[in-house]
Design a protein around this motif. Structure first.
Motif, PDB file in Angstrom:
ATOM      1  N   LEU A 129       0.864  -1.174   0.000  1.00 51.63           N
ATOM      2  CA  LEU A 129       0.000   0.000   0.000  1.00 51.63           C
ATOM      3  C   LEU A 129       0.905   1.231   0.000  1.00 51.63           C
ATOM      4  O   LEU A 129       1.702   1.420   0.927  1.00 51.63           O
ATOM      5  CB  LEU A 129      -0.902  -0.010   1.231  1.00 51.63           C
ATOM      6  CG  LEU A 129      -2.103   0.904   1.259  1.00 51.63           C
ATOM      7  CD1 LEU A 129      -3.055   0.616   0.095  1.00 51.63           C
ATOM      8  CD2 LEU A 129      -2.841   0.775   2.576  1.00 51.63           C
ATOM      9  N   THR A 176      -2.920   3.018   7.923  1.00 51.48           N
ATOM     10  CA  THR A 176      -3.195   4.309   7.292  1.00 51.48           C
ATOM     11  C   THR A 176      -2.016   4.716   6.429  1.00 51.48           C
ATOM     12  O   THR A 176      -0.895   4.248   6.626  1.00 51.48           O
ATOM     13  CB  THR A 176      -3.453   5.402   8.357  1.00 51.48           C
ATOM     14  OG1 THR A 176      -2.268   5.555   9.166  1.00 51.48           O
ATOM     15  CG2 THR A 176      -4.637   5.060   9.243  1.00 51.48           C
ATOM     16  N   ARG A 219      -5.360   6.966   2.600  1.00 51.54           N
ATOM     17  CA  ARG A 219      -6.042   5.663   2.644  1.00 51.54           C
ATOM     18  C   ARG A 219      -6.112   5.137   4.077  1.00 51.54           C
ATOM     19  O   ARG A 219      -5.180   5.303   4.852  1.00 51.54           O
ATOM     20  CB  ARG A 219      -5.304   4.639   1.786  1.00 51.54           C
ATOM     21  CG  ARG A 219      -5.181   5.002   0.338  1.00 51.54           C
ATOM     22  CD  ARG A 219      -6.316   4.569  -0.512  1.00 51.54           C
ATOM     23  NE  ARG A 219      -6.425   3.119  -0.493  1.00 51.54           N
ATOM     24  CZ  ARG A 219      -7.529   2.475  -0.791  1.00 51.54           C
ATOM     25  NH1 ARG A 219      -8.612   3.117  -1.124  1.00 51.54           N
ATOM     26  NH2 ARG A 219      -7.578   1.159  -0.758  1.00 51.54           N
ATOM     27  N   ALA A 272      -7.256   1.345   5.749  1.00 45.01           N
ATOM     28  CA  ALA A 272      -7.591  -0.022   5.338  1.00 45.01           C
ATOM     29  C   ALA A 272      -7.325  -0.974   6.495  1.00 45.01           C
ATOM     30  O   ALA A 272      -6.837  -0.579   7.556  1.00 45.01           O
ATOM     31  CB  ALA A 272      -6.758  -0.409   4.121  1.00 45.01           C
ATOM     32  N   ASP A 289      -6.521  -7.561   4.387  1.00 41.71           N
ATOM     33  CA  ASP A 289      -7.493  -6.756   3.646  1.00 41.71           C
ATOM     34  C   ASP A 289      -8.873  -7.393   3.579  1.00 41.71           C
ATOM     35  O   ASP A 289      -9.834  -6.725   3.248  1.00 41.71           O
ATOM     36  CB  ASP A 289      -6.998  -6.391   2.251  1.00 41.71           C
ATOM     37  CG  ASP A 289      -6.633  -7.591   1.398  1.00 41.71           C
ATOM     38  OD1 ASP A 289      -6.732  -8.733   1.871  1.00 41.71           O
ATOM     39  OD2 ASP A 289      -6.259  -7.369   0.243  1.00 41.71           O
ATOM     40  N   PRO A 332     -11.814  -0.609   2.757  1.00 38.52           N
ATOM     41  CA  PRO A 332     -10.841   0.471   2.574  1.00 38.52           C
ATOM     42  C   PRO A 332     -11.541   1.754   2.132  1.00 38.52           C
ATOM     43  O   PRO A 332     -12.522   1.712   1.397  1.00 38.52           O
ATOM     44  CB  PRO A 332      -9.914  -0.033   1.483  1.00 38.52           C
ATOM     45  CG  PRO A 332     -10.410  -1.356   1.056  1.00 38.52           C
ATOM     46  CD  PRO A 332     -11.618  -1.707   1.838  1.00 38.52           C
ATOM     47  N   SER A 361     -10.782   6.114   1.110  1.00 38.95           N
ATOM     48  CA  SER A 361      -9.844   7.202   0.817  1.00 38.95           C
ATOM     49  C   SER A 361     -10.383   8.450   1.489  1.00 38.95           C
ATOM     50  O   SER A 361     -11.578   8.711   1.453  1.00 38.95           O
ATOM     51  CB  SER A 361      -9.732   7.434  -0.689  1.00 38.95           C
ATOM     52  OG  SER A 361      -9.079   6.346  -1.290  1.00 38.95           O
TER      53      SER A 361
END
Length: 133
Positions: free
Chosen positions: A77, A95, A100, A102, A106, A113, A115
């Motif tokens: 990420l 973070t 982002r 998440a 995942d 997730p 934004s």
């Protein structure tokens, strides 16, 4: 207690137990390379059995079994930095400096997730209304 070590070819993650010295957690070569010689944050889960390590330079988050030192999962990420334990054993919130937020892993149930317009630094704390967390 898990602490990060110096960069530049030195191990990045160590384990410490009371009345004992620091012990290196030997990470696989590809994980060490993926961390790019830098650890942004480290967090232990609530059980104390798992630790998550992030590297904004390497765009990598890693979950490690504290006892064995085995890498359990990874996530790529961009600019990942902050990490905080979630309610379930071995689950973490991560973070990024790109906004982002998440979960690690995942596929954590109930976490999607998102934004945001904010640039998160390496300080992350999970805040929830659920008192059991």
């Amino acid at each position: 207690q898990i602490v990060s070590g110096p960069a530049g070819g030195q191990p990045l993650v160590y384990r410490h137990r009371r009345q004992q010295g620091l012990a290196t957690i030997g990470l696989p070569e590809e994980i060490e390379a993926g961390l790019s010689g830098y650890v942004s944050s480290i967090a232990c889960d609530r059980s104390g059995d798992f630790v998550a390590v992030t590297s904004s330079r390497g765009a990598l988050a890693v979950v490690i079994d504290v006892t064995s030192g085995r890498v359990l999962r990874t996530r790529l990420l961009d600019d990942v930095s902050g990490v905080a334990p979630m309610a379930s054993r071995g689950d973490f919130l991560i973070t990024t400096g790109l906004g982002r937020v998440a979960a690690l892993p995942d596929e954590t149930e109930g976490v999607h997730p998102v934004s945001t317009p904010w640039a998160w630094d390496n300080h992350a704390v999970l805040i929830t209304r659920d008192p059991s967390v």
